[in-house]
Design a protein around this motif. Sequence first.
Motif, PDB file in Angstrom:
ATOM      1  N   LEU A  78       0.824  -1.204   0.000  1.00  0.00           N
ATOM      2  CA  LEU A  78       0.000   0.000   0.000  1.00  0.00           C
ATOM      3  C   LEU A  78       0.860   1.258   0.000  1.00  0.00           C
ATOM      4  N   ASP A  79       1.935   1.241   0.767  1.00  0.00           N
ATOM      5  CA  ASP A  79       2.851   2.388   0.761  1.00  0.00           C
ATOM      6  C   ASP A  79       3.417   2.624  -0.638  1.00  0.00           C
ATOM      7  N   ALA A 132       0.951   6.457  -7.080  1.00  0.00           N
ATOM      8  CA  ALA A 132      -0.244   7.200  -7.468  1.00  0.00           C
ATOM      9  C   ALA A 132      -0.120   8.692  -7.178  1.00  0.00           C
ATOM     10  N   ARG A 133       0.720   9.064  -6.241  1.00  0.00           N
ATOM     11  CA  ARG A 133       0.897  10.479  -5.885  1.00  0.00           C
ATOM     12  C   ARG A 133       1.347  11.298  -7.088  1.00  0.00           C
ATOM     13  N   ALA A 166      -5.860   3.956  -2.376  1.00  0.00           N
ATOM     14  CA  ALA A 166      -4.488   4.407  -2.637  1.00  0.00           C
ATOM     15  C   ALA A 166      -4.299   4.909  -4.060  1.00  0.00           C
ATOM     16  N   GLY A 167      -5.263   4.628  -4.951  1.00  0.00           N
ATOM     17  CA  GLY A 167      -5.169   5.145  -6.311  1.00  0.00           C
ATOM     18  C   GLY A 167      -5.231   4.123  -7.431  1.00  0.00           C
ATOM     19  N   ARG A 179       0.651   4.044  -2.970  1.00  0.00           N
ATOM     20  CA  ARG A 179       0.404   5.464  -2.675  1.00  0.00           C
ATOM     21  C   ARG A 179       1.506   6.343  -3.262  1.00  0.00           C
TER      22      ARG A 179
END
Length: 266
Positions: free
Chosen positions: A64-65, A71-72, A103-104, A68
């Motif tokens: 997940l990290d 996707a940022r 998360a995207g 994220r």
Amino acid sequence: MRDQDFHALHRGTDRLLLLLNCWDAGSALMMQSLGAPAVATSSAAVAWAQGYGDGDQLPVARLLDCVRAIARRLTAPLSVDIEGGYSDDPAAVGETVAALIGAGAVGINIEDGRAEPALLCRKIEQARAAAERAGVRLFINARCDVYLKGLAPPEQRVAESLRRAALYRAAGADGFFAAGARAPDEIAALVAGTPLPLNVLALAGVPPAAELARLGVRRLSAGSGIAESVYARIAELGCDFLREGDGAALSRQALPYGELNALMSG
């Protein structure tokens, strides 16, 4: 809209989605800068980049990290390879998918492995329910491992793969990934045997993209191949530097520092 855009990339009879597989935000940005219409992660490559082995060893929190972070910065649609969902509990898989959407991610790739197809069906149902709750048209790509893991005799691979494709479609899958299929006649039979857009894996012996498009394939994934080549290059450069300490060799095929830094800083 990225979810709709990702679905659209699988439609039509005259196009083949060439899908690059990244492992972190930097590799995703590089792939996007090359004009990739969408980017996907490779579960193996993501695990390796985090210092874990492939095969459900990566903690979901680390995945997940990573998603994220990707996707940022990414503007292209992002699909995430989640192996078998990192759990045999379909409800837990649904929770992971919900977190990935948050998360995207607008697509997932989820595989059956050596488990009974019924288990993947239940996971797909939970993933679809999670997406509907989130209001996202998640593209669920069901990977069938009949070819990769030798789950059926050669003469039965097409039939067994199509049997699974029908089950996964009924459960809510949007695409079917026959990873490991190589023979043109078998690929053509797979295309003809399911209404789901067919995905194949870019391996040695797989027909080139133009022929795959002619056969009706809709998606060709690089998989972990790019990461494997990158690690081979790291090993080559590292060995040479440890032996010779030659800084010039490090620059011969390198992107300029300013160009690379500008890409990451934009």
